[in-house]
Design a protein around this motif. Structure first.
Motif, PDB file in Angstrom:
ATOM      1  N   PRO A 345       3.359   5.335  -1.575  1.00  0.00           N
ATOM      2  CA  PRO A 345       2.069   4.411  -1.022  1.00  0.00           C
ATOM      3  C   PRO A 345       2.366   3.293  -0.113  1.00  0.00           C
ATOM      4  O   PRO A 345       3.397   2.681  -0.478  1.00  0.00           O
ATOM      5  N   MET A 346       1.750   3.268   0.718  1.00  0.00           N
ATOM      6  CA  MET A 346       1.931   2.131   1.791  1.00  0.00           C
ATOM      7  C   MET A 346       0.800   1.961   2.637  1.00  0.00           C
ATOM      8  O   MET A 346       0.109   2.726   3.208  1.00  0.00           O
ATOM      9  N   PHE A 347       0.180   0.797   2.244  1.00  0.00           N
ATOM     10  CA  PHE A 347      -1.024   0.209   3.034  1.00  0.00           C
ATOM     11  C   PHE A 347      -1.030  -1.338   2.776  1.00  0.00           C
ATOM     12  O   PHE A 347      -0.720  -1.744   1.692  1.00  0.00           O
ATOM     13  N   PRO A 348      -1.587  -2.162   3.634  1.00  0.00           N
ATOM     14  CA  PRO A 348      -1.518  -3.490   3.559  1.00  0.00           C
ATOM     15  C   PRO A 348      -1.976  -4.095   2.383  1.00  0.00           C
ATOM     16  O   PRO A 348      -1.493  -5.112   1.820  1.00  0.00           O
ATOM     17  N   GLU A 349      -3.035  -3.530   1.644  1.00  0.00           N
ATOM     18  CA  GLU A 349      -3.761  -4.058   0.482  1.00  0.00           C
ATOM     19  C   GLU A 349      -2.999  -3.785  -0.690  1.00  0.00           C
ATOM     20  O   GLU A 349      -3.416  -4.359  -1.734  1.00  0.00           O
ATOM     21  N   LEU A 350      -2.046  -3.105  -0.600  1.00  0.00           N
ATOM     22  CA  LEU A 350      -0.946  -2.944  -1.770  1.00  0.00           C
ATOM     23  C   LEU A 350      -0.528  -4.281  -2.440  1.00  0.00           C
ATOM     24  O   LEU A 350      -0.447  -5.275  -1.668  1.00  0.00           O
ATOM     25  N   THR A 351      -0.449  -4.257  -3.806  1.00  0.00           N
ATOM     26  CA  THR A 351      -0.025  -5.703  -4.297  1.00  0.00           C
ATOM     27  C   THR A 351       1.510  -5.726  -4.695  1.00  0.00           C
ATOM     28  O   THR A 351       2.100  -4.326  -4.739  1.00  0.00           O
ATOM     29  N   PRO A 352       2.082  -6.609  -4.783  1.00  0.00           N
ATOM     30  CA  PRO A 352       3.598  -6.724  -5.072  1.00  0.00           C
ATOM     31  C   PRO A 352       3.620  -6.033  -6.261  1.00  0.00           C
ATOM     32  O   PRO A 352       4.647  -5.287  -6.597  1.00  0.00           O
ATOM     33  N   ASP A 353       2.823  -6.183  -7.236  1.00  0.00           N
ATOM     34  CA  ASP A 353       3.136  -5.500  -8.592  1.00  0.00           C
ATOM     35  C   ASP A 353       2.778  -4.096  -8.397  1.00  0.00           C
ATOM     36  O   ASP A 353       3.614  -3.308  -9.076  1.00  0.00           O
ATOM     37  N   GLN A 354       2.023  -3.624  -7.681  1.00  0.00           N
ATOM     38  CA  GLN A 354       1.945  -1.830  -7.369  1.00  0.00           C
ATOM     39  C   GLN A 354       3.160  -1.552  -6.750  1.00  0.00           C
ATOM     40  O   GLN A 354       3.598  -0.448  -7.146  1.00  0.00           O
ATOM     41  N   VAL A 355       3.752  -2.296  -5.729  1.00  0.00           N
ATOM     42  CA  VAL A 355       4.797  -1.832  -5.049  1.00  0.00           C
ATOM     43  C   VAL A 355       6.101  -1.884  -6.268  1.00  0.00           C
ATOM     44  O   VAL A 355       6.843  -0.606  -6.331  1.00  0.00           O
ATOM     45  N   ASN A 356       6.214  -2.701  -7.264  1.00  0.00           N
ATOM     46  CA  ASN A 356       7.139  -2.679  -8.179  1.00  0.00           C
ATOM     47  C   ASN A 356       7.001  -1.599  -9.186  1.00  0.00           C
ATOM     48  O   ASN A 356       7.792  -0.927  -9.547  1.00  0.00           O
ATOM     49  N   THR A 357       5.721  -1.248  -9.140  1.00  0.00           N
ATOM     50  CA  THR A 357       5.385  -0.041 -10.105  1.00  0.00           C
ATOM     51  C   THR A 357       5.914   1.265  -9.674  1.00  0.00           C
ATOM     52  O   THR A 357       6.432   2.002 -10.229  1.00  0.00           O
ATOM     53  N   VAL A 358       5.728   1.257  -8.498  1.00  0.00           N
ATOM     54  CA  VAL A 358       5.798   2.452  -7.763  1.00  0.00           C
ATOM     55  C   VAL A 358       7.525   2.779  -7.704  1.00  0.00           C
ATOM     56  O   VAL A 358       8.017   3.924  -8.032  1.00  0.00           O
ATOM     57  N   ALA A 359       8.231   1.749  -7.347  1.00  0.00           N
ATOM     58  CA  ALA A 359       9.603   1.612  -7.131  1.00  0.00           C
ATOM     59  C   ALA A 359      10.109   1.996  -8.563  1.00  0.00           C
ATOM     60  O   ALA A 359      11.233   2.918  -8.669  1.00  0.00           O
ATOM     61  N   GLY A 360       9.789   1.356  -9.504  1.00  0.00           N
ATOM     62  CA  GLY A 360      10.200   1.585 -10.863  1.00  0.00           C
ATOM     63  C   GLY A 360       9.966   3.060 -11.350  1.00  0.00           C
ATOM     64  O   GLY A 360      10.932   3.718 -11.867  1.00  0.00           O
ATOM     65  N   ALA A 361       8.714   3.572 -11.035  1.00  0.00           N
ATOM     66  CA  ALA A 361       8.458   4.909 -11.340  1.00  0.00           C
ATOM     67  C   ALA A 361       9.225   5.842 -10.797  1.00  0.00           C
ATOM     68  O   ALA A 361       9.757   6.931 -11.318  1.00  0.00           O
ATOM     69  N   LEU A 362       9.698   5.631  -9.265  1.00  0.00           N
ATOM     70  CA  LEU A 362      10.464   6.447  -8.567  1.00  0.00           C
ATOM     71  C   LEU A 362      11.755   6.466  -9.346  1.00  0.00           C
ATOM     72  O   LEU A 362      12.359   7.587  -9.524  1.00  0.00           O
ATOM     73  N   GLU A 363      12.350   5.253  -9.777  1.00  0.00           N
ATOM     74  CA  GLU A 363      13.796   5.302 -10.226  1.00  0.00           C
ATOM     75  C   GLU A 363      13.586   6.270 -11.696  1.00  0.00           C
ATOM     76  O   GLU A 363      14.614   6.920 -11.736  1.00  0.00           O
ATOM     77  N   GLU A 364      12.634   5.938 -12.406  1.00  0.00           N
ATOM     78  CA  GLU A 364      12.471   6.753 -13.611  1.00  0.00           C
ATOM     79  C   GLU A 364      12.350   8.352 -13.358  1.00  0.00           C
ATOM     80  O   GLU A 364      13.112   9.252 -14.023  1.00  0.00           O
ATOM     81  N   ALA A 365      11.735   8.639 -12.219  1.00  0.00           N
ATOM     82  CA  ALA A 365      11.520  10.058 -11.896  1.00  0.00           C
ATOM     83  C   ALA A 365      12.946  10.591 -11.398  1.00  0.00           C
ATOM     84  O   ALA A 365      13.297  11.873 -11.797  1.00  0.00           O
ATOM     85  N   ILE A 366      13.612   9.894 -10.747  1.00  0.00           N
ATOM     86  CA  ILE A 366      15.026  10.713 -10.362  1.00  0.00           C
ATOM     87  C   ILE A 366      15.881  10.707 -11.551  1.00  0.00           C
ATOM     88  O   ILE A 366      16.499  11.712 -11.701  1.00  0.00           O
ATOM     89  N   ALA A 367      15.629   9.731 -12.462  1.00  0.00           N
ATOM     90  CA  ALA A 367      16.682   9.812 -13.663  1.00  0.00           C
ATOM     91  C   ALA A 367      15.991  11.051 -14.455  1.00  0.00           C
ATOM     92  O   ALA A 367      17.010  11.874 -14.976  1.00  0.00           O
TER      93      ALA A 367
END
Ligand SMILES: Cc1ncc(COP(=O)(O)O)c(C=O)c1O
Length: 387
Positions: A345-367
């Motif tokens: 997800p990438m659009f200006p209105e994303l919040t820092p919390d949402q970016v954190n959530t996506v990054a965290g989920a991606l890390e879990e997904a990889i594991a």
């Protein structure tokens, strides 16, 4: 938390009253095709791109097609571009009657590798279209030097790079002409189809203005066979409003990209995008590279997180271009990237919390998806970049 891949409502809602008024104004003036709203937007967009001219057209595809036609590209000619792009780049070449010839991309920036140009050159080569993929410009100086020595035209495909810069120069202003798409999801998006070509070349601009309007120089007097490629007044009115927010939107995208990079740089099995020192990236797309992509996407979807693939099949392997004679292995970097790219997800209105959530989920997904996710080229790249 549900995090869509793209949320256009979040962008449009705060502008709604202003946009409603602007559309009403177009209706009141009956300025639907071309006209004063298009002329005003052209002036504003040319100023934004630091160019003398902007020519509003019906789409990014038309922008590329008209720029090539105006540079004299036609049957029997070859135009060099990359296979890692949206189909439209190559289609525009084909619609001039010319043939696309591909060169591979650079492994770090995902844009045309200038070192590979010489091998693609033939006596029929007429032009080069570097694609500023995902919002980062290609390495334009060596491409321009190569082209100038050989008398080739260079048309920038800046459809994903509104506001990006290369050595301080704005995307679209660097070569003979630059072509933009204002498809709704782009960094500068219309309420339908629209595009523009920018250039500093007076003659070229004049030719493209005539070509986009049935080749007519004045009403019902046609000096060339052109086509109907005019921009709509309503699209222009919407774009004028959104253009004023573009720089800020790009700034927010860069901030999200930094946050993604910080959160993901130490995650084994994820390659984050590289911004070249020469470039200011505008992150139209934030594409990481992963193995086991389908499983990772499914995992993210289960968490309510949208993702996408740009693009699953490189253009030289599209069925539509099977007659060109390329096959698997023709462009190894583009082909590898096509199997590994995953757009977050990438659009200006994303919040820092949402970016954190996506990054965290991606890390879990990889594991979760694979213990061997870190094998192969991705692992090598991760190791190289972490060294
Ligand atoms: C790199 C690239 N070139 C060209 C185009 C074509 O633009 P349009 O869809 O406005 O015709 C696009 C649109 O997605 C694109 O991403």
């Amino acid at each position: 938390m549900n995090i869509p891949f793209l949320d256009l409502n979040a962008q449009n809602a705060p502008l709604r009253a202003e946009i409603d008024r602007a559309i009403a104004e177009v209706i009141d003036c009956s300025a639907f095709a071309g006209g004063p709203f298009v002329a005003r937007f052209e002036e504003e967009f040319a100023a934004f791109c630091d160019t003398k001219h902007a020519i509003g057209v019906g789409s990014g595809t038309e922008a590329l097609w008209l720029a090539l036609l105006a540079k004299g590209v036609g049957p029997g000619d070859e135009v060099i571009t990359v296979p890692s792009t949206f189909m439209a780049t190559a289609e525009a070449i084909s619609y001039c009657g010319a043939q696309p010839v591909f060169v591979d991309i650079d492994e770090d920036t995902y844009t045309l590798d200038p070192e590979k140009l010489q091998a693609a050159m033939t006596p029929w080569t007429k032009a080069i279209i570097p694609v500023h993929l995902f919002g980062q410009t290609a390495d334009m100086d060596p491409i321009l030097a190569f082209a100038r020595e050989r008398g080739l035209a260079v048309i920038e495909d800046a459809a994903q790079a509104h506001g990006a810069t290369y050595k301080g120069r704005k995307a679209g202003s660097i070569a003979d002409a630059g072509c933009f798409s204002f498809y709704p999801g782009k960094n500068l998006g219309a309420f339908g189809e629209a595009g523009a070509i920018v250039t500093n070349d007076d003659l070229l601009a004049e030719k493209m203005r005539i070509l986009r309007d049935h080749g007519q120089v004045k009403k019902y007097h046609h000096t060339m066979v052109g086509w109907n490629c005019r921009m709509d007044g309503i699209q222009a009115a919407v774009l004028s409003i959104k253009l004023r927010r573009l720089e800020n939107g790009n700034k927010l995208r860069r901030s999200h990209a930094r946050q993604y990079a910080e959160a993901l740089h130490s995650v084994d099995g994820v390659v984050t995008p590289v911004t070249s020192d020469n470039c200011e990236h505008v992150f139209h797309v934030y594409a990481v590279r992963v193995q086991e992509r389908e499983a990772v996407m499914r995992y993210l979807a289960d968490q309510g997180i949208g993702s996408a693939i740009h693009y699953p099949v490189p253009v030289h392997l599209q069925e539509a271009y099977s007659d060109l004679g390329y096959g698997p292995g023709s462009f190894p970097v583009a082909e590898r990237c096509a199997t590994e790219f995953l757009s977050l997800p990438m659009f200006p209105e994303l919040t820092p919390d949402q970016v954190n959530t996506v990054a965290g989920a991606l890390e879990e997904a990889i594991a979760a998806t694979t213990s061997s996710a870190c094998s192969g080229i991705t692992a090598d790249l991760v190791a190289l970049r972490q060294a």
